[in-house]
Scaffold this motif. Structure first.
Motif, PDB file in Angstrom:
ATOM      1  N   ARG A 104       0.829  -1.208   0.000  1.00 50.13           N
ATOM      2  CA  ARG A 104       0.000   0.000   0.000  1.00 50.13           C
ATOM      3  C   ARG A 104       0.862   1.256   0.000  1.00 50.13           C
ATOM      4  N   LYS A 107       2.613   1.974  -3.335  1.00 55.76           N
ATOM      5  CA  LYS A 107       1.713   2.558  -4.324  1.00 55.76           C
ATOM      6  C   LYS A 107       1.390   4.011  -3.992  1.00 55.76           C
ATOM      7  N   GLU A 108       1.136   4.291  -2.710  1.00 55.96           N
ATOM      8  CA  GLU A 108       0.766   5.647  -2.301  1.00 55.96           C
ATOM      9  C   GLU A 108       1.887   6.650  -2.530  1.00 55.96           C
ATOM     10  N   GLY A 111       3.508   5.358  -6.745  1.00 56.43           N
ATOM     11  CA  GLY A 111       2.651   4.939  -7.846  1.00 56.43           C
ATOM     12  C   GLY A 111       2.950   3.548  -8.353  1.00 56.43           C
ATOM     13  N   THR A 113       3.022  -0.342  -8.778  1.00 54.65           N
ATOM     14  CA  THR A 113       2.268  -1.553  -8.473  1.00 54.65           C
ATOM     15  C   THR A 113       2.944  -2.793  -9.053  1.00 54.65           C
ATOM     16  N   GLU A 163       5.937   4.181 -14.974  1.00 60.22           N
ATOM     17  CA  GLU A 163       4.969   3.880 -13.914  1.00 60.22           C
ATOM     18  C   GLU A 163       5.241   4.680 -12.642  1.00 60.22           C
ATOM     19  N   ASN A 165       5.549   7.540 -10.220  1.00 53.29           N
ATOM     20  CA  ASN A 165       4.891   8.834 -10.139  1.00 53.29           C
ATOM     21  C   ASN A 165       4.900   9.287  -8.688  1.00 53.29           C
ATOM     22  N   GLY A 168       2.049   9.554  -6.417  1.00 51.98           N
ATOM     23  CA  GLY A 168       1.474   8.312  -5.918  1.00 51.98           C
ATOM     24  C   GLY A 168       0.169   7.975  -6.602  1.00 51.98           C
ATOM     25  N   ASP A 169      -0.748   7.412  -5.818  1.00 53.74           N
ATOM     26  CA  ASP A 169      -2.051   7.059  -6.375  1.00 53.74           C
ATOM     27  C   ASP A 169      -3.084   8.153  -6.130  1.00 53.74           C
ATOM     28  N   GLY A 170      -2.621   9.293  -5.606  1.00 51.81           N
ATOM     29  CA  GLY A 170      -3.508  10.418  -5.362  1.00 51.81           C
ATOM     30  C   GLY A 170      -4.247  10.371  -4.047  1.00 51.81           C
ATOM     31  N   SER A 171      -4.037   9.325  -3.255  1.00 51.80           N
ATOM     32  CA  SER A 171      -4.757   9.185  -1.982  1.00 51.80           C
ATOM     33  C   SER A 171      -4.086   9.933  -0.837  1.00 51.80           C
TER      34      SER A 171
END
Length: 233
Positions: A104, A107-108, A111, A113, A163, A165, A168-171
């Motif tokens: 988690r 990814k956060e 970015g 995965t 991939e 970034n 992250g995942d924007g969260s």
């Protein structure tokens, strides 16, 4: 269980309950020693317990060492501490499994995965916050942690660099300004002082998986600086 005789009293050695497939051959599990089957556990029981539970007063955290096919390590510069570089890390939510937390957080913060776990440090490593950092973070979190207890994981990056970034995942709010791939020596050199001892232990544990190729070895020997060509804005 292994039984050995020291003098007149048998000694029983018990392996801690960990996944042996994730243990580095250079850092095998430590033994827990009992005087006899009926004797009370000695102080060494804390060694095994520490593999499952971090010491009190420390925030549970995961650390992520992610490497590319050339065995270079992902490191990113912090937005809030100019000049400080680090590997991704983050807190464990409640009773969340550290492995789940590691995926988690990866990814956060990056970015990414496309990654797989290669190894895991089977015990918690701790560092203390400097006074000014402790005051700032505990005020931000509404806590009173002395520092962080980290479970570290080694990941292999299996995707394409596009991939990566730093938003992250924007969260979560971004933490990093730029990133690059580094040698273990560079990762330690550019880390903040209070994290360096943990970084040294982590990278020593993962050393069998981080053997440099000839190009990397020439860079270390010649004293070249990290390459910051393909930085994410």
């Amino acid at each position: 269980m292994v039984v050995a005789s020291f003098g007149r009293r048998p000694v029983f050695f018990i392996w801690p309950a960990i996944n042996r497939s994730l243990v580095s051959p250079t850092c095998p599990p430590r033994f827990v020693r009992f005087a006899s089957p009926s004797a009370k556990p000695s102080k060494l029981v804390a060694v095994a317990a520490s593999m499952e539970n971090p010491p009190p007063g420390y925030r549970r955290n995961v650390g992520i060492c992610i490497v590319n096919p050339e065995n270079k390590i992902f490191s990113a510069s912090r937005l809030d501490i100019p000049g400080a570089w680090q590997m991704p890390q983050g807190g464990v939510d409640g009773e969340e499994d550290p492995r789940v937390a590691a995926f988690r957080e990866l990814k956060e913060e990056t970015g990414v995965t496309s990654a797989e776990i290669l190894a895991e440090v089977p015990y918690w490593l701790t560092y203390d916050f400097p006074p000014e950092v402790r005051e700032k973070l505990n005020k931000q979190w509404g806590t009173d942690w002395k520092g962080q207890a980290q479970k570290w994981f080694l990941f292999r990056f299996t995707g394409k660099e596009v991939e990566i970034n730093l938003s992250g995942d924007g969260s979560e709010k971004p933490e990093f300004a730029e990133w690059t791939w580094m040698t273990p020596e560079q990762v330690i050199e550019l880390a903040v002082e209070f994290k360096k001892p943990v970084y040294e232990q982590v990278l020593q544990f993962f050393k069998p998986h981080l053997q440099p190729d000839s190009a990397s070895q020439r860079q270390i020997t010649s004293g070249d600086q990290p390459y910051f060509g393909d930085l994410t804005p």
